[in-house]
Design a protein around this motif. Structure first.
Motif, PDB file in Angstrom:
ATOM      1  N   ILE A   1      14.649  -5.174   8.442  1.00  0.00           N
ATOM      2  CA  ILE A   1      14.342  -6.444   7.787  1.00  0.00           C
ATOM      3  C   ILE A   1      14.001  -7.560   8.780  1.00  0.00           C
ATOM      4  O   ILE A   1      12.987  -8.231   8.649  1.00  0.00           O
ATOM      5  N   LEU A   2      14.839  -7.755   9.795  1.00  0.00           N
ATOM      6  CA  LEU A   2      14.649  -8.920  10.669  1.00  0.00           C
ATOM      7  C   LEU A   2      13.635  -8.693  11.782  1.00  0.00           C
ATOM      8  O   LEU A   2      12.853  -9.586  12.102  1.00  0.00           O
TER       9      LEU A   2
ATOM     10  N   ILE B   1      12.578  -7.457   0.948  1.00  0.00           N
ATOM     11  CA  ILE B   1      13.877  -8.112   0.762  1.00  0.00           C
ATOM     12  C   ILE B   1      14.222  -8.226  -0.718  1.00  0.00           C
ATOM     13  O   ILE B   1      15.391  -8.109  -1.102  1.00  0.00           O
ATOM     14  N   VAL B   2      13.225  -8.446  -1.579  1.00  0.00           N
ATOM     15  CA  VAL B   2      13.477  -8.446  -3.029  1.00  0.00           C
ATOM     16  C   VAL B   2      14.082  -7.106  -3.447  1.00  0.00           C
ATOM     17  O   VAL B   2      15.082  -7.050  -4.173  1.00  0.00           O
ATOM     18  N   PHE B   3      13.480  -6.020  -2.964  1.00  0.00           N
ATOM     19  CA  PHE B   3      13.992  -4.696  -3.307  1.00  0.00           C
ATOM     20  C   PHE B   3      15.329  -4.418  -2.623  1.00  0.00           C
ATOM     21  O   PHE B   3      16.186  -3.716  -3.169  1.00  0.00           O
ATOM     22  N   LEU B   4      15.524  -4.958  -1.424  1.00  0.00           N
ATOM     23  CA  LEU B   4      16.825  -4.839  -0.741  1.00  0.00           C
ATOM     24  C   LEU B   4      17.918  -5.480  -1.580  1.00  0.00           C
ATOM     25  O   LEU B   4      18.999  -4.896  -1.764  1.00  0.00           O
TER      26      LEU B   4
ATOM     27  N   TYR C   1       7.147  -0.347   2.534  1.00  0.00           N
ATOM     28  CA  TYR C   1       8.143  -1.324   2.968  1.00  0.00           C
ATOM     29  C   TYR C   1       9.087  -1.663   1.803  1.00  0.00           C
ATOM     30  O   TYR C   1      10.298  -1.837   1.991  1.00  0.00           O
ATOM     31  N   ALA C   2       8.553  -1.748   0.586  1.00  0.00           N
ATOM     32  CA  ALA C   2       9.389  -2.026  -0.586  1.00  0.00           C
ATOM     33  C   ALA C   2      10.404  -0.909  -0.804  1.00  0.00           C
ATOM     34  O   ALA C   2      11.595  -1.161  -1.043  1.00  0.00           O
ATOM     35  N   LEU C   3       9.952   0.350  -0.727  1.00  0.00           N
ATOM     36  CA  LEU C   3      10.857   1.485  -0.917  1.00  0.00           C
ATOM     37  C   LEU C   3      11.926   1.522   0.170  1.00  0.00           C
ATOM     38  O   LEU C   3      13.114   1.739  -0.114  1.00  0.00           O
ATOM     39  N   THR C   4      11.515   1.298   1.415  1.00  0.00           N
ATOM     40  CA  THR C   4      12.480   1.315   2.521  1.00  0.00           C
ATOM     41  C   THR C   4      13.493   0.184   2.369  1.00  0.00           C
ATOM     42  O   THR C   4      14.693   0.383   2.592  1.00  0.00           O
TER      43      THR C   4
END
Length: 432
Positions: free
Chosen positions: A271-272, A297-300, A349-352
């Motif tokens: 993320i960072l 981050i939304v999915f996180l 990236y969303a899935l991860t």
């Protein structure tokens, strides 16, 4: 004092549903945590710009990036002292007092960072002052995160601890999302020259205001029922809480530190650091990198809530085994495919990000690992020492790996996923 074994450390409150007051506590805690976490991480979204402004212009790019992430890491290295001191008084004087102090200590240095002169103006004093502000921020966040988990877990019924901690963790990650959105807006509204000249300061100044607003919000929170009962029964620790933790709960410390390492790998690397990696290694524009990061981050945040709820129902062990298997597969595919398939950036990236949400089950294990009388100290010590070591060194280790291969982040995450699977299998076998 109480020296209950870790396996029976969490006395379940009556099996009642979540009430309106529970949701109010969760909402205010998560919102305050989001604003404080924004203050702590906004630095990383402007790491490239800050590195150019606060270090000599003729410094090699890789060394400048490493030193910039080194200052970022200093915030993690300062966590243990702040966390241990705040946890000590949190176990003796109350959770709420420390919960409010931590956010005040975050707001002030964030505001100052937005006003700091650059290397061109004051030379080496610029990175030194920046480092000092990060150290104070680190001390503040060291008390905030463990304090927040303890605070919400002691307000809700025992059967909803996972959901409460997952929701709070989701709030913390929402702070990262807020930082990403603000960074995206700054890079969209202003030209690169304007960002370098003055616009990079805006997010830090906003952060100071956000932090002071959070101090006000926490006036509406009440002390936890668990701590209030300990006070009433005069059952508070009769010795230094940390001493009891180190003597009686070493197994709980070990498990909590390993899970913190997993949490740090997910947040710091995926993320960072990844927005900077996307720009420097895969040559995405800052806007595209930050937009994809916001989606991740939304999915996180969603993943954290789901993982916490699943831990309540099926146990944290199963969550870690299956979640880490999924994260291993998705993160490897993500970093391996971007060079040839840049159009896969957003879905991968969303899935991860969603699978990084497996960390939502981490605080569930940690708050149940220590008895209430030393819970804040036990959780804070384990979490902050581990994050200081692993979270603090991770950016520099990954930077060195990146010097050798673009897959450096994937290698690091893969190792940590393997560890998460092993810890999850152990928890599963123990029925925890």
């Amino acid at each position: 004092m109480t020296t209950a074994p870790s396996s029976i450390a969490q006395p379940d409150q009556p099996a009642r549903p979540l009430t309106r007051n529970d949701y109010k506590t969760l909402s205010l805690s998560a919102l305050g945590g989001a604003l404080e976490f924004y203050d702590f991480i906004i630095f990383v979204f402007f790491a490239t710009v800050v590195g150019k402004l606060f270090f000599p212009a003729d410094m090699p790019e890789w060394l400048r990036l490493m030193q910039t992430f080194g200052i970022f890491a200093a915030g993690y290295l300062a966590r243990p002292l702040g966390g241990i001191v705040m946890a000590h008084f949190g176990d003796l004087l109350g959770r709420k007092k420390m919960f409010t102090l931590s956010i005040f200590m975050m707001a002030v240095p964030t505001l100052i960072m937005g006003l700091l002169p650059t290397y061109a103006q004051i030379g080496m004093w610029a990175p030194i002052l920046l480092l000092l502000m990060r150290v104070i921020q680190g001390a503040a966040i060291g008390g905030e995160v463990p304090g927040a988990w303890v605070f919400v877990s002691e307000h809700v019924p025992g059967k909803h601890v996972g959901y409460a901690c997952g929701t709070l963790t989701s709030g913390l990650t929402a702070g990262i999302l807020l930082g990403s959105l603000v960074a995206t807006a700054i890079n969209s509204i202003y030209t690169p020259v304007e960002v370098s000249d003055y616009a990079w300061r805006i997010p830090f100044l906003l952060g100071g205001v956000f932090g002071l607003f959070s101090v006000y919000l926490r006036r509406w929170l009440h002390e936890t029922p668990v701590f209030a009962e300990l006070q009433q029964r005069k059952a508070l620790a009769e010795e230094v809480p940390l001493r009891a933790v180190l003597r009686d709960h070493r197994g709980a410390i070990a498990v909590s530190m390993l899970l913190t390492w997993l949490l740090s790998a997910g947040i710091v690397v995926v993320i960072l650091m990844t927005p900077t990696v996307l720009q420097t290694v895969y040559h995405f524009s800052p806007t595209i990198a930050l937009q994809s990061n916001s989606l991740a981050i939304v999915f996180l945040s969603l993943g954290c809530i789901i993982s916490g709820a699943l831990a309540d129902r099926f146990g944290a062990g199963r969550v870690f085994v299956f979640g880490c298997l999924g994260l291993l597969a998705s993160s490897w595919t993500f970093y391996h495919s971007l060079a040839d398939h840049p159009d896969w950036l957003f879905p991968l990236y969303a899935l991860t990000g969603f699978l990084v949400g497996t960390i939502g089950a981490v605080p569930y294990v940690m708050v149940k690992a220590f008895p209430p009388v030393v819970r804040f100290s036990g959780l804070s010590f384990s979490y902050n020492v581990a994050y200081a070591i692993f979270g603090g060194l991770t950016p520099m280790v990954v930077s060195l790996l990146l010097k050798e291969s673009a897959m450096g982040p994937a290698y690091y995450v893969a190792v940590l996923c393997g560890m998460g699977i092993l810890v999850g299998a152990w928890l599963w076998s123990k029925g925890r």
